[in-house]
Design an enzyme around this catalytic site. Structure first.
Site, short mmCIF file in Angstrom:
data_model
loop_
_atom_site.label_atom_id
_atom_site.label_comp_id
_atom_site.label_asym_id
_atom_site.label_seq_id
_atom_site.Cartn_x
_atom_site.Cartn_y
_atom_site.Cartn_z
N SER A 6 0.83 -1.20 0.00
CA SER A 6 0.00 0.00 0.00
C SER A 6 0.87 1.25 0.00
O SER A 6 1.66 1.47 0.92
CB SER A 6 -0.91 0.01 1.23
OG SER A 6 -1.44 1.30 1.39
N HIS A 30 -1.06 -1.18 -4.45
CA HIS A 30 -2.35 -0.88 -3.82
C HIS A 30 -2.43 0.61 -3.50
O HIS A 30 -1.55 1.18 -2.85
CB HIS A 30 -2.45 -1.72 -2.53
CG HIS A 30 -3.77 -1.62 -1.85
ND1 HIS A 30 -4.87 -2.36 -2.23
CD2 HIS A 30 -4.17 -0.88 -0.78
CE1 HIS A 30 -5.88 -2.08 -1.43
NE2 HIS A 30 -5.49 -1.18 -0.54
N ASP A 32 -4.76 3.57 -1.89
CA ASP A 32 -5.87 3.84 -0.98
C ASP A 32 -6.39 5.25 -1.17
O ASP A 32 -5.75 6.22 -0.75
CB ASP A 32 -5.38 3.68 0.47
CG ASP A 32 -5.13 2.22 0.81
OD1 ASP A 32 -6.08 1.43 0.70
OD2 ASP A 32 -3.99 1.88 1.17
N MET A 34 -9.10 7.96 -0.13
CA MET A 34 -10.04 8.26 0.97
C MET A 34 -10.60 9.66 0.79
O MET A 34 -9.89 10.56 0.36
CB MET A 34 -9.31 8.20 2.31
CG MET A 34 -8.62 6.90 2.58
SD MET A 34 -7.75 6.99 4.16
CE MET A 34 -6.82 5.46 4.09
N HIS A 63 -8.20 1.08 -4.22
CA HIS A 63 -9.16 0.78 -3.15
C HIS A 63 -9.88 2.09 -2.81
O HIS A 63 -9.30 2.97 -2.19
CB HIS A 63 -8.37 0.22 -1.96
CG HIS A 63 -9.18 0.01 -0.72
ND1 HIS A 63 -8.60 -0.27 0.51
CD2 HIS A 63 -10.52 0.00 -0.50
CE1 HIS A 63 -9.55 -0.43 1.42
NE2 HIS A 63 -10.72 -0.25 0.84
N MET A 65 -12.19 4.28 -0.83
CA MET A 65 -12.89 4.45 0.46
C MET A 65 -13.60 5.79 0.39
O MET A 65 -13.22 6.76 1.05
CB MET A 65 -11.87 4.41 1.60
CG MET A 65 -11.35 3.01 1.86
SD MET A 65 -9.84 3.00 2.83
CE MET A 65 -8.66 3.10 1.50
N MET A 135 -11.45 -6.47 4.68
CA MET A 135 -10.65 -5.60 5.54
C MET A 135 -10.35 -6.33 6.84
O MET A 135 -11.27 -6.84 7.50
CB MET A 135 -11.40 -4.30 5.86
CG MET A 135 -11.59 -3.35 4.68
SD MET A 135 -10.09 -2.86 3.82
CE MET A 135 -9.13 -2.07 5.13
N ASP A 173 -6.67 -6.88 3.58
CA ASP A 173 -6.04 -5.57 3.73
C ASP A 173 -6.13 -5.10 5.18
O ASP A 173 -7.22 -4.96 5.73
CB ASP A 173 -6.78 -4.58 2.81
CG ASP A 173 -6.18 -3.19 2.80
OD1 ASP A 173 -5.16 -2.96 3.46
OD2 ASP A 173 -6.77 -2.33 2.10
C1 DX5 Z 1 -6.50 1.17 5.39
C2 DX5 Z 1 -5.97 0.89 4.02
C3 DX5 Z 1 -4.87 -0.09 3.97
C4 DX5 Z 1 -3.62 0.33 4.72
C5 DX5 Z 1 -2.83 -0.88 5.05
O1 DX5 Z 1 -7.61 1.96 5.29
O2 DX5 Z 1 -7.01 0.38 3.20
O3 DX5 Z 1 -4.56 -0.45 2.63
O4 DX5 Z 1 -2.84 1.23 3.98
O5 DX5 Z 1 -1.77 -0.50 5.86
P1 DX5 Z 1 -1.15 -1.49 6.96
O6 DX5 Z 1 -0.58 -2.66 6.23
O7 DX5 Z 1 -0.13 -0.64 7.62
O8 DX5 Z 1 -2.27 -1.89 7.88
ZN ZN Z 2 -6.45 -0.49 1.20
#
Ligand code: DX5
Ligand code: ZN
Length: 214
Positions: A6, A30, A32, A34, A63, A65, A135, A173
């Site tokens: 990520s 990956h 993320d 948000m 991903h 969010m 998750m 994840d």
């Molecule tokens: C959380 C993200 C993850 C996060 C994972 O909302 O979707 O992808 O970056 O990070 P670690 O591996 O540090 O939990």
């Molecule tokens: Zn993620």
């Protein structure tokens, strides 16, 4: 297993160095995204994705969010994303339509659930979604502790996918590290996302290898 580090845990002042490292050692990258509304945090958006796209040598796994994830599918396809996942909690009744839209744009579609959503809520999308993202922490922040009940959720989803004779990858994840990657593979995971355990390691390439071979 495939390893999808990520980018959230990367060094944002030295992104090109970290992207080179991912191009060498990752299976997927990956990303993320948000929005500060679906989750209580804001990460990065299209300016970062668009800068990354031309230099990413591995498939981009986005991903989302965000509320109204469907607003972004077209733009993600234009920048060359390979995998796009959105939360069932955000999509609700639009879930099946979202899957179709992502696939019609030539990308693989994934449905994500947070740890408090019963895994059975994914069952209607078996045979439709290309992958499911379980998750193993609550979406929103990197560096959280792996929730062990996730192993059982992965195993139940894997059993149901197999029982129906369908194909779907299962991605996990949150809080993934060398200590839980083996059990995740045994439970039926195909892809693990890892932020902190890769980027905070002294040897990120070795950490990715260890996850892949777990
Ligand atoms: C959380 C993200 C993850 C996060 C994972 O909302 O979707 O992808 O970056 O990070 P670690 O591996 O540090 O939990
Ligand atoms: Zn993620």
């Amino acid at each position: 297993m495939l390893v999808a580090p990520s980018l959230l845990a990367a060094d944002f002042l030295n992104l090109s160095k970290d992207v080179r490292m991912l191009n060498e050692g990752a299976d997927w990258i990956h990303l993320d995204v948000m929005d500060g509304t679906f989750v209580p945090n804001i990460s990065f958006g299209f300016s970062v994705l668009e800068a990354l796209a031309p230099v990413a040598a591995r498939p981009m796994d986005v991903h989302l969010m965000v509320v109204h994830p469907e607003r972004w599918f077209k733009r993600l396809s234009e920048l060359g994303a390979s995998y796009v996942s959105f939360h069932l909690e955000a999509a609700g009744r639009r879930t099946a339509a979202n899957i179709r839209e992502i696939q019609e744009l030539g990308m693989k579609a994934g449905v994500v659930i947070n740890p408090d959503v019963p895994v059975q809520r994914l069952y209607p999308y078996i045979g439709k979604a290309d992958f499911f993202l379980i998750m193993s922490v609550f979406a929103g922040f990197g560096g959280q502790k792996f929730i062990y009940e996730s192993l059982d959720r992965v195993a139940r989803l894997r059993a149901e996918v197999t029982r129906r004779g369908c194909q779907a990858m299962i991605e996990v994840d949150g809080g993934v590290s060398a200590s839980n990657a083996g059990p995740l593979r045994e439970a039926g995971a195909d892809v693990v996302v890892a932020g902190s355990s890769v980027f905070k390691s002294q040897d990120p390439l070795g950490a990715m290898r260890a996850l892949r071979e777990a």
